[in-house]
Scaffold this motif. Structure first.
Motif, PDB file in Angstrom:
ATOM      1  N   SER A  77       0.833  -1.212   0.000  1.00  0.00           N
ATOM      2  CA  SER A  77       0.000   0.000   0.000  1.00  0.00           C
ATOM      3  C   SER A  77       0.862   1.254   0.000  1.00  0.00           C
ATOM      4  O   SER A  77       0.562   2.228  -0.696  1.00  0.00           O
ATOM      5  CB  SER A  77      -0.918   0.017   1.220  1.00  0.00           C
ATOM      6  OG  SER A  77      -1.790  -1.077   1.191  1.00  0.00           O
ATOM      7  N   LEU A  81       1.585   4.457  -3.474  1.00  0.00           N
ATOM      8  CA  LEU A  81       1.358   5.906  -3.477  1.00  0.00           C
ATOM      9  C   LEU A  81       2.108   6.558  -4.629  1.00  0.00           C
ATOM     10  O   LEU A  81       3.234   6.146  -4.957  1.00  0.00           O
ATOM     11  CB  LEU A  81       1.819   6.519  -2.157  1.00  0.00           C
ATOM     12  CG  LEU A  81       0.977   6.211  -0.932  1.00  0.00           C
ATOM     13  CD1 LEU A  81       1.673   6.704   0.313  1.00  0.00           C
ATOM     14  CD2 LEU A  81      -0.384   6.847  -1.052  1.00  0.00           C
ATOM     15  N   LYS A 121       6.042  12.239  -2.185  1.00  0.00           N
ATOM     16  CA  LYS A 121       4.837  11.419  -2.275  1.00  0.00           C
ATOM     17  C   LYS A 121       3.656  12.294  -1.916  1.00  0.00           C
ATOM     18  O   LYS A 121       3.687  13.034  -0.937  1.00  0.00           O
ATOM     19  CB  LYS A 121       4.899  10.221  -1.332  1.00  0.00           C
ATOM     20  CG  LYS A 121       5.723   9.080  -1.871  1.00  0.00           C
ATOM     21  CD  LYS A 121       5.466   7.813  -1.120  1.00  0.00           C
ATOM     22  CE  LYS A 121       6.286   6.689  -1.749  1.00  0.00           C
ATOM     23  NZ  LYS A 121       6.131   5.437  -1.043  1.00  0.00           N
ATOM     24  N   LEU A 123      -0.300  12.238  -0.944  1.00  0.00           N
ATOM     25  CA  LEU A 123      -1.352  11.359  -0.443  1.00  0.00           C
ATOM     26  C   LEU A 123      -2.636  11.619  -1.224  1.00  0.00           C
ATOM     27  O   LEU A 123      -3.037  12.767  -1.407  1.00  0.00           O
ATOM     28  CB  LEU A 123      -1.568  11.593   1.055  1.00  0.00           C
ATOM     29  CG  LEU A 123      -0.324  11.371   1.917  1.00  0.00           C
ATOM     30  CD1 LEU A 123      -0.653  11.580   3.384  1.00  0.00           C
ATOM     31  CD2 LEU A 123       0.257  10.000   1.701  1.00  0.00           C
ATOM     32  N   PRO A 124      -3.290  10.570  -1.708  1.00  0.00           N
ATOM     33  CA  PRO A 124      -4.423  10.743  -2.613  1.00  0.00           C
ATOM     34  C   PRO A 124      -5.659  11.357  -1.949  1.00  0.00           C
ATOM     35  O   PRO A 124      -6.435  12.032  -2.608  1.00  0.00           O
ATOM     36  CB  PRO A 124      -4.720   9.324  -3.100  1.00  0.00           C
ATOM     37  CG  PRO A 124      -4.091   8.429  -2.117  1.00  0.00           C
ATOM     38  CD  PRO A 124      -2.955   9.175  -1.517  1.00  0.00           C
ATOM     39  N   SER A 132       9.524  11.307   0.357  1.00  0.00           N
ATOM     40  CA  SER A 132       9.154   9.906   0.195  1.00  0.00           C
ATOM     41  C   SER A 132       9.599   9.056   1.394  1.00  0.00           C
ATOM     42  O   SER A 132       8.825   8.252   1.913  1.00  0.00           O
ATOM     43  CB  SER A 132       9.762   9.361  -1.098  1.00  0.00           C
ATOM     44  OG  SER A 132       9.395   8.035  -1.287  1.00  0.00           O
ATOM     45  N   CYS A 145      -2.936  10.659   7.304  1.00  0.00           N
ATOM     46  CA  CYS A 145      -2.068  11.756   6.898  1.00  0.00           C
ATOM     47  C   CYS A 145      -1.478  12.402   8.151  1.00  0.00           C
ATOM     48  O   CYS A 145      -2.200  12.676   9.110  1.00  0.00           O
ATOM     49  CB  CYS A 145      -2.878  12.777   6.103  1.00  0.00           C
ATOM     50  SG  CYS A 145      -1.954  14.279   5.704  1.00  0.00           S
ATOM     51  N   LEU A 152      -6.192   6.828   5.324  1.00  0.00           N
ATOM     52  CA  LEU A 152      -5.747   6.311   4.035  1.00  0.00           C
ATOM     53  C   LEU A 152      -6.076   4.841   3.857  1.00  0.00           C
ATOM     54  O   LEU A 152      -5.810   4.279   2.809  1.00  0.00           O
ATOM     55  CB  LEU A 152      -4.233   6.509   3.889  1.00  0.00           C
ATOM     56  CG  LEU A 152      -3.763   7.956   3.941  1.00  0.00           C
ATOM     57  CD1 LEU A 152      -2.259   8.010   3.949  1.00  0.00           C
ATOM     58  CD2 LEU A 152      -4.312   8.730   2.767  1.00  0.00           C
ATOM     59  N   ILE A 156      -6.279   3.430  -0.194  1.00  0.00           N
ATOM     60  CA  ILE A 156      -5.173   2.673  -0.767  1.00  0.00           C
ATOM     61  C   ILE A 156      -5.494   1.194  -0.678  1.00  0.00           C
ATOM     62  O   ILE A 156      -5.741   0.656   0.380  1.00  0.00           O
ATOM     63  CB  ILE A 156      -3.866   2.959  -0.017  1.00  0.00           C
ATOM     64  CG1 ILE A 156      -3.546   4.453  -0.100  1.00  0.00           C
ATOM     65  CG2 ILE A 156      -2.729   2.130  -0.566  1.00  0.00           C
ATOM     66  CD1 ILE A 156      -2.378   4.853   0.743  1.00  0.00           C
TER      67      ILE A 156
END
Length: 162
Positions: A77, A81, A121, A123-124, A132, A145, A152, A156
C-alpha cells in the motif's frame, strides 16, 4: 543503717503496680497491631493490582508485536502511493512557483524544505506532499495523513494484478 537503705533500692513494691494502666497499654498495643495488619494487607493488595495491570499490558504489547493488530499500512500500500519529482516553473517575471497542486513548501514530518528535483509522495485523499522516505516511515506505523489525519486505509488498496 547504710545496709538497710541499700537493700531497699533493689526491692520491688508490687502494691504500687496499677492494673488499670496495664489494661489500657494492652488495648493500645492491640489497636497498633490491628493498624499494622491492615496497612500490610493494603500494601500487598496495591502491589498485586500493580502487577496485574503490568501483566495485562505486557500481554497486549506482545500480542501487537506478534501481528495481531497493526495500525500502519502494509508495504504494498505504501509503495502504491504516487511519487512525483518536484520541479519549479518559471514565469515571465523570473519568480519560481512550486507545482500547481502542491501547496506546501516543506515536509511537515522532518520540517525540511522541498528542494528542486526532489522525490515527493502525494497522499491521494488530501493531496498533502511529503518526502518519500519520511512518509514511508510514518505510514508503516500510522494509516493517516500526518498533517490532517485523513484516513488512508480505504483509499489505498494493494495492487493484486501482476
Amino acid at each position: 543503717m547504710a545496709s538497710s537503705s541499700s537493700s531497699n533500692i533493689f526491692q520491688w513494691d508490687f502494691t504500687l503496680l496499677n492494673h488499670a494502666s496495664f489494661h489500657s497499654y494492652s488495648r493500645g498495643l492491640f489497636l497498633l497491631l490491628i493498624f499494622f495488619t491492615i496497612l500490610f494487607f493494603v500494601i500487598i493488595l496495591s502491589l498485586y493490582a500493580r502487577w496485574l495491570c503490568s501483566h495485562r499490558l505486557r500481554r497486549r504489547v506482545s500480542a501487537a508485536a506478534a501481528g495481531v493488530s497493526s495500525s500502519g499500512l502494509d508495504r504494498d500500500s505504501i509503495d502504491s502511493l504516487p511519487i512525483i519529482i518536484l520541479q519549479t516553473n518559471s514565469n515571465g517575471k523570473g519568480n519560481k512557483n512550486k507545482c500547481n497542486y502542491i501547496e506546501e513548501s516543506e515536509c511537515s514530518i522532518c520540517l525540511g524544505v522541498f528542494e528542486e528535483i526532489e522525490k515527493l509522495k502525494v497522499l491521494p485523499e488530501c493531496n498533502h506532499a511529503y518526502h518519500s522516505e519520511c512518509v514511508d516511515k510514518w505510514l508503516s506505523s500510522q494509516s493517516s495523513c500526518p498533517l490532517c489525519r485523513a484516513s488512508l486505509s480505504p483509499v489505498i488498496a494493494p495492487s493484486n494484478h501482476a
